[in-house]
Design an enzyme around this catalytic site. Sequence first.
Site, PDB file in Angstrom:
ATOM      1  N   ILE A 138     -12.946   3.807   4.280  1.00 12.92           N
ATOM      2  CA  ILE A 138     -12.604   5.240   4.196  1.00 12.92           C
ATOM      3  C   ILE A 138     -11.719   5.467   2.966  1.00 12.92           C
ATOM      4  CG2 ILE A 138     -11.489   7.191   5.360  1.00 12.92           C
ATOM      5  CD1 ILE A 138     -11.786   5.681   8.000  1.00 12.92           C
ATOM      6  N   LYS A 207      -0.408  -0.699   7.323  1.00 14.40           N
ATOM      7  CA  LYS A 207      -1.190   0.421   6.773  1.00 14.40           C
ATOM      8  C   LYS A 207      -0.420   1.738   6.885  1.00 14.40           C
ATOM      9  CE  LYS A 207      -5.468  -1.953   7.978  1.00 14.40           C
ATOM     10  NZ  LYS A 207      -6.380  -2.225   9.099  1.00 14.40           N
TER      11      LYS A 207
HETATM   12  N1  HSE Z   1      -8.008  -6.621  10.768  1.00 16.82           N
HETATM   13  C1  HSE Z   1      -8.191  -5.332  10.216  1.00 16.82           C
HETATM   14  C2  HSE Z   1      -8.735  -4.407  11.282  1.00 16.82           C
HETATM   15  C3  HSE Z   1      -9.129  -5.392   9.053  1.00 16.82           C
HETATM   16  O1  HSE Z   1      -9.148  -4.874  12.348  1.00 16.82           O
HETATM   17  O2  HSE Z   1      -8.731  -3.198  11.075  1.00 16.82           O
HETATM   18  C4  HSE Z   1      -9.181  -4.117   8.271  1.00 16.82           C
HETATM   19  O3  HSE Z   1      -7.983  -3.870   7.618  1.00 16.82           O
END
Ligand code: HSE
Length: 438
Positions: A138, A207
């Site tokens: 995305i 994130k």
């Molecule tokens: N381990 C991460 C997830 C990978 O499951 O979203 C993507 O950043």
Amino acid sequence: MSVKPLRVGLAGIGTVGGGTWTVLNRNADEIRRRAGRPIQITAVADLDQAKARALTGGQVRFVPDAMALARDPEIDVVIELIGGYGFAKDFVLEAIRNGKHVVTANKALLATHGNEIFALAQQKGVMVAFEAAVAGGIPIIKALREGLTANKIEWVAGIINGTTNFILSEMRDKGLAFDVVLKEAQRLGYAEADPTFDIEGVDAAHKATIMAAIAFGIPMQFDAAHIEGISKLQAKDIAYAEQLGYRIKLLGITKRHANGVELRVHPTLISSKKLIANVEGAMNAVWVKGDAVGHTMYYGKGAGAEPTASAVIADLVDVARMLTADPANRVPYLAFQPDQMAALSVVPIAQVQSCYYLRLRVKDQPGVLADITRVLADGQISIDMFFQREPDEDLHETDVVLITHLCLEQDMRAAIGRIEQLPTVLGQAVMLRMETFA
Ligand code: HSE
Ligand code: NDP
């Protein structure tokens, strides 16, 4: 006249590195037409030479020590797809010191060492691009940093970990056990090398930290994030939430206030009527509220080889297009000019306001509910919804579930402390937060 290709060194050819190689080769012509020059991987580095040969067919140089890519004068850009913040950090800093542009999907590295990395990159006048670091395929970094640039962003909330969303969906839909679904997520390449990062909310917090930085123009403050994962979540609460019209999702939430920002990751009840509550499987969705645009939502695959490669290659194209631009005229790393960053710090979770879901195990006898509601009323906490399960006849016990209106977390915790002292309340209360996105 032929244009010089962008020469790329790829470090790490696991899930995302492999996907990047594949997509870059499959769509080479389309990508060249967009970038204005060919983008060529001229060398790859990995611990496993046989894996590299199987992927590239020996078409490009193999380098056993990735650090050599960071110092190679024949390389313009390095892609870091190794992961972690040990070697990957040294590698990225060394590449920047050597004047190389960097593309990375490594949210752990950026959330924890991004301030240092961006400061060095600015000093050296190189780009550090990281679209793949948040929500896989995305283009949320692009949206927050460029598309929504007119807005004062108020909040961002997202399902930003595919592994945990996959686990929650499969548990709810198919009644599968946690461990079984986690193994499947690992097999599909969604999970981190250390899946506790996924399950305990750490990956989502990495994130959310990055999104907070670019939404509000603040430094990375991962250490101040409040983080709860899904490992303690019980199937019972998923089922009760559903009966009350809610789904439980692991959300990364960041909100701006006058005195600071909220930065938190935790399982969250959301009305099942909301779009985001219906994002299932490994899909991700990020919901952004801006003062001018209002609500926007971005949905797509948040993990996996080719979806993530899509974001990595978009960054390569950006680097190719901006190569000759004056560094001062490029899009700032964190959306705001480096000398215009705000000093807003993260508000402690005790000071955050939320609605709450409470599950209490109680003795099935008169006066229990009156005692609980009295404690809540004394704490100025008002109840929105109430639900009592059929009593367990043999044990003379039952579950009481309630949802509160907005209150301060410290008030909720104080009330729970008092409720747990009541002689009719058995064991510990289960508390989950609920968001209305009103
Ligand atoms: N381990 C991460 C997830 C990978 O499951 O979203 C993507 O950043
Ligand atoms: P993988 O574990 O699949 O790939 C990492 C690769 O790097 C492996 O091939 C590994 O080799 C290699 N490697 C490890 N150490 C070194 C080193 N010192 N030098 C060179 N190569 C090395 O990870 P992913 O592809 O899944 O993830 C890569 C990055 O992308 C991580 O930062 C991750 O968080 C991020 N990301 C991943 C997503 C996904 O869906 N998987 C989505 C978005 C971001 P070996 O296997 O031999 O150890």
